[in-house]
Design a protein around this motif. Sequence first.
Motif, PDB file in Angstrom:
ATOM      1  N   SER A  25       0.860  -1.178   0.000  1.00  0.00           N
ATOM      2  CA  SER A  25       0.000   0.000   0.000  1.00  0.00           C
ATOM      3  C   SER A  25       0.892   1.221   0.000  1.00  0.00           C
ATOM      4  N   GLY A  26       0.309   2.345  -0.359  1.00  0.00           N
ATOM      5  CA  GLY A  26       1.112   3.557  -0.469  1.00  0.00           C
ATOM      6  C   GLY A  26       1.210   4.279   0.849  1.00  0.00           C
ATOM      7  N   SER A  27       2.051   5.289   0.878  1.00  0.00           N
ATOM      8  CA  SER A  27       2.208   6.042   2.110  1.00  0.00           C
ATOM      9  C   SER A  27       1.321   7.276   2.119  1.00  0.00           C
ATOM     10  N   GLY A  28       0.555   7.494   1.051  1.00  0.00           N
ATOM     11  CA  GLY A  28      -0.376   8.617   1.067  1.00  0.00           C
ATOM     12  C   GLY A  28       0.307   9.955   0.924  1.00  0.00           C
TER      13      GLY A  28
ATOM     14  N   LEU B  76       2.351   9.319   7.841  1.00  0.00           N
ATOM     15  CA  LEU B  76       2.692   7.973   7.362  1.00  0.00           C
ATOM     16  C   LEU B  76       4.120   7.922   6.828  1.00  0.00           C
ATOM     17  N   GLU B  77       4.559   9.058   6.246  1.00  0.00           N
ATOM     18  CA  GLU B  77       5.879   9.067   5.620  1.00  0.00           C
ATOM     19  C   GLU B  77       7.013   8.876   6.610  1.00  0.00           C
TER      20      GLU B  77
END
Lengths: 271, 327
Positions: A87-90, A138-139
Amino acid sequence: MSGLLEARELSVRIGDTTVCHGLDLTIHAGESWALLGRNGTGKTTLLLHLAGLLPTQAGTISLVDGPLHAMTPRARARRVALLLQHSGSGLGASVLETVLGGRHPHLATLAWEGPADLAIARQSLAAMGLTEFEQRSLETLSGGELRRVEIARVLTQQCPLSLLDEPLNHLDLAHQAACLQVLGTQCVSPQRAMLMVVHDLNVAYHACGRWLLLDGAGGWHAGTRESLSDPQLLSRIYAHPIMRIETADGPVFQPGHLVPGGAVTAARSPC
Amino acid sequence: MTAALHPRRLPLYGLLLAGVSLLLALLIGSAEIPAGDVLAYLVTDDGSVNDRIVDQLRLPRALSAFAVGGLLALAGTLMQVLLRNPLGDPYVLGVSGGAATAVLLAMLLTLPGAWYTPAALGGALLSTLLVFGMARHGDDWHGDRLLLTGVVVAAGWGALISFVLSISPAVQLPGMLFWLMGDLADATRPGVPLLVLATGLLLARLRARELNIASQGLLQAAALGVDTRRLRLELYFLGAVFTAAAVAVAGSVGFVGLITPHLIRRLGGADHRILLPTAALAGGSLLVLADSAARTLISPMQLPVGVLTALFGVPVFLILLHRRTER
């Protein structure tokens, strides 16, 4: 009693690979399933089909209240939660904002999350040991922390059925054990069930009472772990010798030739 | 990052900023008009030169700048979600370039000004289709490939623009060039762009929570119950319409769409329910301020506002790119 999810005569192909041919699978509430098979056999693809994200080519999938393909995406996401492998980090979202995404299918178009939604999200964060991380972006998270955030979002979705693609990825041993404990109590209950893709047979044996094996050529085996944890069958499925060692705490599975350089030759000659 | 600002108050601060910047744009200019008079001219009409300067030059120009800045910021916000990359921007991705090429062609054919908006929309949609069609792989896109495709397509439009300029008659060239650089000197009718901004913002706001989830990928959004096929089409279309409306008014103004959403996210406004309205207000304010500077810095001469935003935007883009690749 009918199952939370019933697949009948389901055939799934991806590219040149037949993932499964004529699969009959019933997942009842209270069950915990492990989806096992070699790399590239299409476990993720099958999961996406069971979650209703890919159109079925042959066969049917139904949930308690109707066929999966007839449901709106929102209705589907209230019944089936899916944990993706990657999933991505947004874009700068915080941990809490991300986990609240699990409430999306439960909320009206213009609604904001209410106190009840917030409480559910915070409980899920606490269950994954992330209470202190609420406001973090999130990063700034490590791979394992990000994985726990994603699992917390699945918990927040509160679906009867959870489909989990390698939930233990990136988790250290302590967090793996804690995570299995949480999944076993929150995703498996008299109303709920889960199916997880997992590569560790020991995890599969201890966490999942039922197994679904894919052989990579369309063949499949579904049943209790007792009936499917036969070392000969597993060695064939993995095309690699698998040993089953009985201990006082139950069986332990171990791949043969765990010696550097030895594994490659052994893989070509399954016993 | 936790900011001292409360995220839910960000749109309020945006509103405040918009008020201040618009007021400033009305007050400053080559003609010295006392502040009290400026406010009086807004409500009363005495037919004087100063009255006309305020009512017919400064006010429509400031409102046009606000609409264009807001539209570009919204377009950038949506494209960043599609790309899952904070470097998304209608200018960087070549969507502005497509719109600008189409409008230049309309100018070359000496079509009436009413043709500029539909031409810009056609060019923007074509460019969007081209970029997202080419970079598509299966059912998802790779953000970096999208960005690269966009940059290359933008370069292609640049070449086409040079071609059109080189075959254009000399009398048309200065107007074309100024418009290309992003110029608000002729922006006298803010009505349509403001309307597009308001309705577009409302439409995008309906999808705000879906945008939050889609920031983690369209597959993740689908897993959480978003109809991603519909969302993707809406994002393409809205992104192209916002860009086209902005380009038709002011030519290609770069980097407002890049910087605005990024700044607001850094202030804690990553939630699109906050980000969208704040980006519209802050992007509008940013361009109003930039345009006020453009028309007063070397007064009585005027700079095209696009020159200023690019001078400011290029270093910001480079810093962002550098920071992302470092991680």
